[in-house]
Structures are given as C-alpha cells and as structure tokens.
Design a protein around this motif. Structure first.
Motif, PDB file in Angstrom:
ATOM      1  N   ASP A  63       0.838  -1.210   0.000  1.00 49.82           N
ATOM      2  CA  ASP A  63       0.000   0.000   0.000  1.00 49.82           C
ATOM      3  C   ASP A  63       0.869   1.256   0.000  1.00 49.82           C
ATOM      4  N   GLY A  66       2.649   1.593  -3.362  1.00 51.18           N
ATOM      5  CA  GLY A  66       1.662   2.002  -4.367  1.00 51.18           C
ATOM      6  C   GLY A  66       1.287   3.467  -4.245  1.00 51.18           C
ATOM      7  N   GLU A  67       1.134   3.941  -3.021  1.00 49.56           N
ATOM      8  CA  GLU A  67       0.788   5.349  -2.791  1.00 49.56           C
ATOM      9  C   GLU A  67       1.916   6.263  -3.255  1.00 49.56           C
ATOM     10  N   SER A  69       4.184   5.574  -5.509  1.00 53.44           N
ATOM     11  CA  SER A  69       4.241   5.474  -6.967  1.00 53.44           C
ATOM     12  C   SER A  69       3.141   6.317  -7.608  1.00 53.44           C
ATOM     13  N   LYS A  70       1.954   6.291  -7.012  1.00 55.04           N
ATOM     14  CA  LYS A  70       0.828   7.097  -7.516  1.00 55.04           C
ATOM     15  C   LYS A  70       1.192   8.574  -7.530  1.00 55.04           C
ATOM     16  N   ALA A  78      -3.798   4.598  -6.818  1.00 59.08           N
ATOM     17  CA  ALA A  78      -2.656   3.688  -6.820  1.00 59.08           C
ATOM     18  C   ALA A  78      -2.961   2.453  -7.654  1.00 59.08           C
ATOM     19  N   THR A  80      -0.671  -0.264  -7.516  1.00 62.30           N
ATOM     20  CA  THR A  80      -0.176  -1.332  -6.651  1.00 62.30           C
ATOM     21  C   THR A  80      -0.834  -1.216  -5.290  1.00 62.30           C
ATOM     22  N   SER A  81      -1.325  -2.347  -4.789  1.00 66.01           N
ATOM     23  CA  SER A  81      -2.025  -2.346  -3.514  1.00 66.01           C
ATOM     24  C   SER A  81      -1.847  -3.700  -2.832  1.00 66.01           C
ATOM     25  N   VAL A  91       4.527  -8.605  -8.804  1.00 70.74           N
ATOM     26  CA  VAL A  91       5.131  -7.530  -8.019  1.00 70.74           C
ATOM     27  C   VAL A  91       6.503  -7.998  -7.562  1.00 70.74           C
TER      28      VAL A  91
END
Length: 100
Positions: A63, A66-67, A69-70, A78, A80-81, A91
């Motif tokens: 998480d 992903g955040e 990267s977002k 995001a 990816t989570s 992943v």
C-alpha cells in the motif's frame, strides 16, 4: 547518505522506504550470512500476503509503495495495492533488510 547498489540501480536512503520488519525474511528468503548491504530482488505472491506472521506488514508495504508510486506518476489512484489478491499481477521488490 548511504546508498545500496545493485547493478545500475541504487536505493538512496531519502527515496527508500524503511519498514519495521526484514522484508527478505517476510518473503521466505534465507537470511544472508554476511553483513552485506547489497539489495536483493524478490517476487511477492498471494501466499506471502496471506502469511499469518508477515502478511499484514507486506500488505501495508505494498500500500505504501503504491501510494508513493501514484504520487510520483501523478495518477488519480494507486495501481499497486496490498488489498485483495494479486491475481495475474507480478510484483517485484528490491530491498535490503528493512529498506525497500
């Protein structure tokens, strides 16, 4: 600031993320016998995310990655989570100890 090098890649401390557990151990990898700080790369799968001891930490790690990267890509959400199944997604994490 310390850097971790792997081939042409580097994990620079200001850009790296540190977690309160050994990522390699959580992914079921043997603990390195040397004190080398060279990063490793490993694939994360659903079995890792559902592990009774390490799963929650790995889900939170995904998480957080992903955040970040977002934000870096200027995305609305995001990609990816750690929530739900990874399904057909692959992943890979580059890490050294507690640092991703």
């Amino acid at each position: 600031s310390p850097e971790y090098k792997l081939g042409t890649f580097e994990l620079r401390k200001p850009l790296a993320m540190e977690f309160d557990f050994d990522v390699g151990r959580a992914l079921g990898l043997p603990t390195p016998s040397t004190s080398s700080s060279a990063p490793s790369v490993a694939k994360v799968d659903d079995a890792n995310l559902s592990h009774p001891r390490w799963g929650q930490g790995l889900r939170e790690l995904l998480d957080a990655v992903g955040e970040r990267s977002k934000r870096a890509q200027g995305l609305g959400k995001a990609v990816t989570s750690g929530r739900g199944s990874l399904g057909d997604c692959r992943v890979y994490l580059m890490f050294s100890g507690h640092v991703v």
